[in-house]
Design an enzyme around this catalytic site. Structure first.
Site: not given
Lengths: 232, 232
Positions: B2, B46, B69
Site C-alpha cells: 500500500k 491495519q 478503507d
C-alpha cells in the site's frame, strides 16, 4: 396507537406536529432540540415525510442513543454487525415472534421479500446473524415463486396486498407477514398460505402489534440505560 | 504494498507502528489525533489487531470522512442504504471488476460465501442495490454446493483455501475470488472452476490489486472533496 400504548405503560409521550411546509432545516433543528433534551429518551419520526424533506438526513440526525425506532444508518450498521442496541422495530418484532414460538433459524433457508432500510435489509441481517442462509428478493427478482419455494422461513415485506400465494410456499414453511397495505391487508394471501404453513402470522394482528411493543421496549431500555449511566 | 502504491501516485503515506502492548485507549487516542489532523485525508487501521484491543471500537472511532478503507459501522450502513462514499475496499473492487467487464447484475442470482463486516456483508448489500437476488452463505449453511449451483455470480469470501469446487458451480457462472489464504491461495479451486466459469478471477492477481486501487481512489476522493469544501 403508539400514544395510547405509551399511556398504558406510563411512558410520557409528546407529539410534535409540524406544518406541511416545514423545511428539512427546520425539521433537523427540531430533532436536534430533542437530541439535547435530557427528558427525552426516544425519538420517533413518523414517516413517510413530505417529498420536499430529506428523510434520510432527518433520520440520521436522530442521536443514536435515542434512535428507539432503529432508523439511523449507523444503527443499521451496528445491527448488521450484531451489536446494535435498537434494531428497527418491525425486524425486532419478527425475531421476537420467532423466538417466542421457538422457531429454529440456524442453518435454515430464509427468504426476505423486500429490501427497505427499516425492514427487508435489517431483518435479513438479523436472520443472517442467527445463522440462517438468507436470500434477499425484490421487484427485480426473477422466478420469485421458485426462490420462495426453497424457504423454510418467508418474510413478506414488499408492500403488495395479498402478494405471496400458497402455491409458492413449501409445505411447513414459517411465514411472517410484515405487510401493511390499505384496508389492513398483509403481503401474504393468508387463506391460500395457511394450509401449507407450519406457522403463519395474520394481518391485522401478528407482526404489527408486536412492532409497537418493540418501540416501547426500546424506549424503556433507553431510559434505563441513561439512568444507569447517570448513577455511575 | 500500500505504501509503495501511494508513492507511485504521489500520495504521502505515513506508517504509525504502535507496540504490541498498546491499549485500546491509546489506540483510540492515536486515531483521534489523526481525525483532527487536517493534513490527513484517509486513515487505515491495519488489521487484525491484537486480541486485547477492541477492534470494532477502534474502527468506529475513525472519522467517517476519513474512513477510506470502509470499516465503520456507519459507513457500512450508508453503503447498505446506497449513499455511502467509501464502501469497504474489497467489495468496491469486486463491483469495479464487474462493471469493467460489463457483467450483468440486475435480476441475476448472486451467492456470497462469507459474512464478514468488511467483505461478505457489504458486497451482499452492494449487489442487492444493483438489483441482484442475493443469497448470503456461511459456515452454518446447509447443502452449500446446491446453493452455489444456482448462482450466476459467485463471490468467495470465506477464508478457506481452494474451497469452492468446479462441480459446485453452474456452467457459465461468474466467479470472483476474494480469498487471501496462506501461501497466496484463494478461496476458489481455480483449476476445477476455470473450465465451467463464464469469467473468473485468479489469486494472486484478480481482486487483491484492485482492492489497493480502491483504497487509493477513496483517499484521493477524500482529499479532493475536502479541498472542494474548503473552497466554498
Amino acid at each position: 396507537m403508539k400514544g395510547n400504548a405509551c399511556e398504558r405503560l406510563g411512558i410520557d409521550s409528546k407529539q410534535i406536529h409540524l406544518p406541511e411546509e416545514t423545511t428539512t432545516e427546520q425539521l433537523l433543528d427540531q430533532i436536534e432540540k430533542l437530541n439535547e433534551d435530557e427528558t427525552v429518551h426516544g425519538i420517533l419520526l413518523q414517516h413517510p415525510v413530505p417529498n420536499h424533506i430529506d428523510e434520510r438526513l432527518a433520520f440520521d440526525t436522530i442521536a443514536i442513543e435515542k434512535d428507539v425506532d432503529g432508523v439511523t444508518s449507523e444503527g443499521f450498521g451496528q445491527t448488521a454487525f450484531n451489536f446494535g442496541k435498537f434494531p428497527s422495530c418491525t425486524p425486532a418484532a419478527i425475531l421476537e415472534m420467532i423466538d417466542f414460538y421457538h422457531i429454529p433459524v440456524e442453518g435454515k433457508r430464509a427468504v426476505v421479500i423486500g429490501r427497505s432500510p427499516i425492514l427487508g435489509k435489517p431483518v435479513s441481517m438479523m436472520l443472517l446473524n442467527r445463522n440462517a442462509t438468507v436470500t434477499m428478493c425484490h421487484s427485480k427478482t426473477e422466478n420469485l415463486p421458485e426462490v420462495i419455494q426453497q424457504a423454510d422461513i418467508v418474510i413478506a415485506a414488499v408492500g403488495k396486498p395479498s402478494f405471496v400465494q400458497g402455491n409458492w410456499v413449501k409445505q411447513g414453511a414459517v411465514i411472517l407477514d410484515a405487510g401493511y397495505n390499505k384496508g389492513n391487508i398483509g403481503d401474504v394471501d393468508y387463506d391460500s398460505c395457511v394450509e401449507k404453513a407450519g406457522a403463519i402470522t395474520p394481518v391485522p394482528g401478528g407482526v404489527g402489534p408486536v412492532t409497537i411493543s418493540m418501540l416501547l421496549k426500546h424506549t424503556v431500555l433507553s431510559a434505563e440505560w441513561k439512568t444507569a449511566k447517570g448513577n455511575i
